[in-house]
Design a protein around this motif. Structure first.
Motif, PDB file in Angstrom:
ATOM      1  N   GLY A  22       0.794  -1.219   0.000  1.00  6.38           N
ATOM      2  CA  GLY A  22       0.000   0.000   0.000  1.00  6.38           C
ATOM      3  C   GLY A  22       0.830   1.274   0.000  1.00  6.38           C
ATOM      4  N   PHE A  23       0.111   2.388  -0.071  1.00  7.10           N
ATOM      5  CA  PHE A  23       0.767   3.693  -0.070  1.00  7.10           C
ATOM      6  C   PHE A  23       1.546   3.928   1.218  1.00  7.10           C
ATOM      7  CE2 PHE A  23      -2.460   4.639  -3.354  1.00  7.10           C
ATOM      8  CZ  PHE A  23      -1.626   5.171  -4.335  1.00  7.10           C
ATOM      9  N   ASP A  24       1.022   3.410   2.325  1.00  8.99           N
ATOM     10  CA  ASP A  24       1.715   3.545   3.599  1.00  8.99           C
ATOM     11  C   ASP A  24       3.118   2.946   3.506  1.00  8.99           C
ATOM     12  OD1 ASP A  24       1.702   4.275   6.430  1.00  8.99           O
ATOM     13  OD2 ASP A  24       1.651   2.114   6.805  1.00  8.99           O
ATOM     14  N   GLN A  25       3.226   1.757   2.921  1.00 13.31           N
ATOM     15  CA  GLN A  25       4.528   1.108   2.750  1.00 13.31           C
ATOM     16  C   GLN A  25       5.403   1.893   1.789  1.00 13.31           C
ATOM     17  OE1 GLN A  25       4.910  -3.239   2.289  1.00 13.31           O
ATOM     18  NE2 GLN A  25       6.040  -2.820   0.406  1.00 13.31           N
ATOM     19  N   TYR A  26       4.830   2.390   0.707  1.00 12.37           N
ATOM     20  CA  TYR A  26       5.600   3.165  -0.271  1.00 12.37           C
ATOM     21  C   TYR A  26       6.312   4.334   0.406  1.00 12.37           C
ATOM     22  CZ  TYR A  26       6.546   6.609  -3.931  1.00 12.37           C
ATOM     23  OH  TYR A  26       7.147   7.544  -4.741  1.00 12.37           O
ATOM     24  N   PHE A  27       5.574   5.114   1.185  1.00 12.14           N
ATOM     25  CA  PHE A  27       6.186   6.277   1.823  1.00 12.14           C
ATOM     26  C   PHE A  27       7.098   5.884   2.979  1.00 12.14           C
ATOM     27  CE2 PHE A  27       2.519   8.512  -0.162  1.00 12.14           C
ATOM     28  CZ  PHE A  27       3.250   9.431  -0.898  1.00 12.14           C
ATOM     29  N   TYR A  28       6.823   4.786   3.641  1.00  9.44           N
ATOM     30  CA  TYR A  28       7.626   4.345   4.784  1.00  9.44           C
ATOM     31  C   TYR A  28       8.989   3.824   4.346  1.00  9.44           C
ATOM     32  CZ  TYR A  28       8.597   2.369   9.394  1.00  9.44           C
ATOM     33  OH  TYR A  28       9.158   2.084  10.613  1.00  9.44           O
ATOM     34  N   ASN A  29       9.027   3.106   3.250  1.00  6.68           N
ATOM     35  CA  ASN A  29      10.276   2.525   2.758  1.00  6.68           C
ATOM     36  C   ASN A  29      11.093   3.551   1.970  1.00  6.68           C
ATOM     37  OD1 ASN A  29       9.724   0.077   3.939  1.00  6.68           O
ATOM     38  ND2 ASN A  29       8.892  -0.848   2.094  1.00  6.68           N
ATOM     39  N   SER A  30      12.275   3.154   1.589  1.00  4.49           N
ATOM     40  CA  SER A  30      13.162   4.073   0.868  1.00  4.49           C
ATOM     41  C   SER A  30      12.565   4.547  -0.454  1.00  4.49           C
ATOM     42  CB  SER A  30      14.521   3.417   0.624  1.00  4.49           C
ATOM     43  OG  SER A  30      14.375   2.249  -0.150  1.00  4.49           O
ATOM     44  N   SER A  31      11.638   3.790  -1.011  1.00  2.74           N
ATOM     45  CA  SER A  31      11.003   4.183  -2.275  1.00  2.74           C
ATOM     46  C   SER A  31      10.292   5.517  -2.177  1.00  2.74           C
ATOM     47  CB  SER A  31      10.001   3.113  -2.724  1.00  2.74           C
ATOM     48  OG  SER A  31      10.664   1.913  -2.998  1.00  2.74           O
ATOM     49  N   GLY A  32       9.869   5.901  -0.983  1.00  3.10           N
ATOM     50  CA  GLY A  32       9.191   7.179  -0.811  1.00  3.10           C
ATOM     51  C   GLY A  32      10.026   8.367  -1.252  1.00  3.10           C
ATOM     52  N   ALA A  33      11.332   8.188  -1.289  1.00  2.99           N
ATOM     53  CA  ALA A  33      12.225   9.258  -1.752  1.00  2.99           C
ATOM     54  C   ALA A  33      12.039   9.539  -3.242  1.00  2.99           C
ATOM     55  CB  ALA A  33      13.676   8.902  -1.463  1.00  2.99           C
ATOM     56  N   THR A  34      11.379   8.628  -3.952  1.00  2.00           N
ATOM     57  CA  THR A  34      11.180   8.793  -5.393  1.00  2.00           C
ATOM     58  C   THR A  34       9.881   9.521  -5.713  1.00  2.00           C
ATOM     59  OG1 THR A  34       9.980   6.699  -5.727  1.00  2.00           O
ATOM     60  CG2 THR A  34      12.406   6.607  -5.787  1.00  2.00           C
ATOM     61  N   TYR A  35       9.192  10.059  -4.704  1.00  2.00           N
ATOM     62  CA  TYR A  35       7.869  10.659  -4.900  1.00  2.00           C
ATOM     63  C   TYR A  35       7.843  11.658  -6.064  1.00  2.00           C
ATOM     64  CZ  TYR A  35       3.732  13.513  -4.218  1.00  2.00           C
ATOM     65  OH  TYR A  35       2.564  14.209  -4.435  1.00  2.00           O
ATOM     66  N   SER A  36       8.722  12.629  -6.062  1.00  2.00           N
ATOM     67  CA  SER A  36       8.693  13.669  -7.108  1.00  2.00           C
ATOM     68  C   SER A  36       8.895  13.083  -8.498  1.00  2.00           C
ATOM     69  CB  SER A  36       9.754  14.734  -6.833  1.00  2.00           C
ATOM     70  OG  SER A  36       9.429  15.447  -5.669  1.00  2.00           O
ATOM     71  N   ALA A  37       9.822  12.151  -8.616  1.00  2.00           N
ATOM     72  CA  ALA A  37      10.052  11.512  -9.917  1.00  2.00           C
ATOM     73  C   ALA A  37       8.855  10.651 -10.317  1.00  2.00           C
ATOM     74  CB  ALA A  37      11.326  10.671  -9.884  1.00  2.00           C
ATOM     75  N   ALA A  38       8.201  10.018  -9.341  1.00  2.00           N
ATOM     76  CA  ALA A  38       6.999   9.219  -9.641  1.00  2.00           C
ATOM     77  C   ALA A  38       5.882  10.120 -10.152  1.00  2.00           C
ATOM     78  CB  ALA A  38       6.554   8.434  -8.412  1.00  2.00           C
ATOM     79  N   VAL A  39       5.712  11.286  -9.525  1.00  2.00           N
ATOM     80  CA  VAL A  39       4.706  12.250  -9.996  1.00  2.00           C
ATOM     81  C   VAL A  39       4.999  12.637 -11.435  1.00  2.00           C
ATOM     82  CG1 VAL A  39       3.881  14.633  -9.721  1.00  2.00           C
ATOM     83  CG2 VAL A  39       4.053  13.138  -7.727  1.00  2.00           C
ATOM     84  N   ASP A  40       6.251  12.992 -11.712  1.00  2.00           N
ATOM     85  CA  ASP A  40       6.633  13.383 -13.074  1.00  2.00           C
ATOM     86  C   ASP A  40       6.425  12.236 -14.057  1.00  2.00           C
ATOM     87  OD1 ASP A  40       7.331  15.883 -12.091  1.00  2.00           O
ATOM     88  OD2 ASP A  40       9.491  15.428 -12.039  1.00  2.00           O
ATOM     89  N   GLY A  41       6.781  11.018 -13.641  1.00  2.00           N
ATOM     90  CA  GLY A  41       6.617   9.858 -14.518  1.00  2.00           C
ATOM     91  C   GLY A  41       5.160   9.558 -14.814  1.00  2.00           C
ATOM     92  N   LEU A  42       4.315   9.608 -13.801  1.00  2.00           N
ATOM     93  CA  LEU A  42       2.881   9.359 -14.012  1.00  2.00           C
ATOM     94  C   LEU A  42       2.283  10.412 -14.940  1.00  2.00           C
ATOM     95  CD1 LEU A  42       1.834   8.330 -10.400  1.00  2.00           C
ATOM     96  CD2 LEU A  42       1.993   6.820 -12.402  1.00  2.00           C
TER      97      LEU A  42
END
Length: 121
Positions: A22-42
Motif C-alpha cells: 500500500g501507499f503507507d509502505q511506499y512512503f515508509y520505505n526508501s522508495s518514498g524518496a522517489t515521490y517527485s520523480a513518480a509524480v513526473d513519470g505518471l
C-alpha cells in the motif's frame, strides 16, 4: 540516471510498493524518496488516476509539505499522523490503485519503448 530513466524507475518503485503493502509502505520505505520523480513519470505516462491517488495519499500523510527524501524524516512524520481513520482512508486508496485504472504496466512499457529504454519485440 537521466530524468526519463528516473521517472520510469520511480513509477516502477511506486507500483511495486503499493501492490505489496500500500501507499503507507511506499512512503515508509526508501522508495518514498522517489515521490517527485513518480509524480513526473505518471504525468508523462498520462496515468492521471494513479497520479491523483498518489497525490491524495501524500496529502493525507504529509499535508501541504514536500515529501522528505530522507527515510527517517518520512517515517517520523508518518508515525506522528498514524491513526486508524488514516489507515482506513489509505486502504481505500490502495484498493483503487490495485484496480489498475490506468493500465500502468502497459503505459510504463510504452513509455520505456518511446524513450529508448527498451526495445520493442
Amino acid at each position: 540516471m537521466s530524468d526519463v530513466e528516473r521517472q520510469y524507475w520511480a513509477v516502477g518503485c511506486l507500483s511495486g510498493e503499493v501492490y505489496n503493502g500500500g501507499f503507507d509502505q511506499y512512503f515508509y520505505n526508501s522508495s518514498g524518496a522517489t515521490y517527485s520523480a513518480a509524480v513526473d513519470g505518471l504525468k508523462a505516462m498520462g496515468a492521471t488516476t494513479s497520479l491523483l491517488l498518489l497525490q491524495q495519499a501524500k496529502q493525507m500523510i504529509f499535508g501541504f509539505t514536500d515529501v522528505p527524501e530522507e527515510t527517517r524524516a518520512r517515517r517520523s512524520i508518518q508515525m506522528s499522523v498514524e491513526s486508524d481513520a488514516l489507515q482506513q482512508r489509505l486502504d481505500e486508496l490502495d484498493k483503487q490503485f490495485w484496480k489498475d485504472p490506468d493500465n500502468l504496466a502497459m503505459r510504463s512499457e510504452k513509455f520505456a519503448i518511446s524513450h529508448g529504454l527498451v526495445r520493442a519485440e
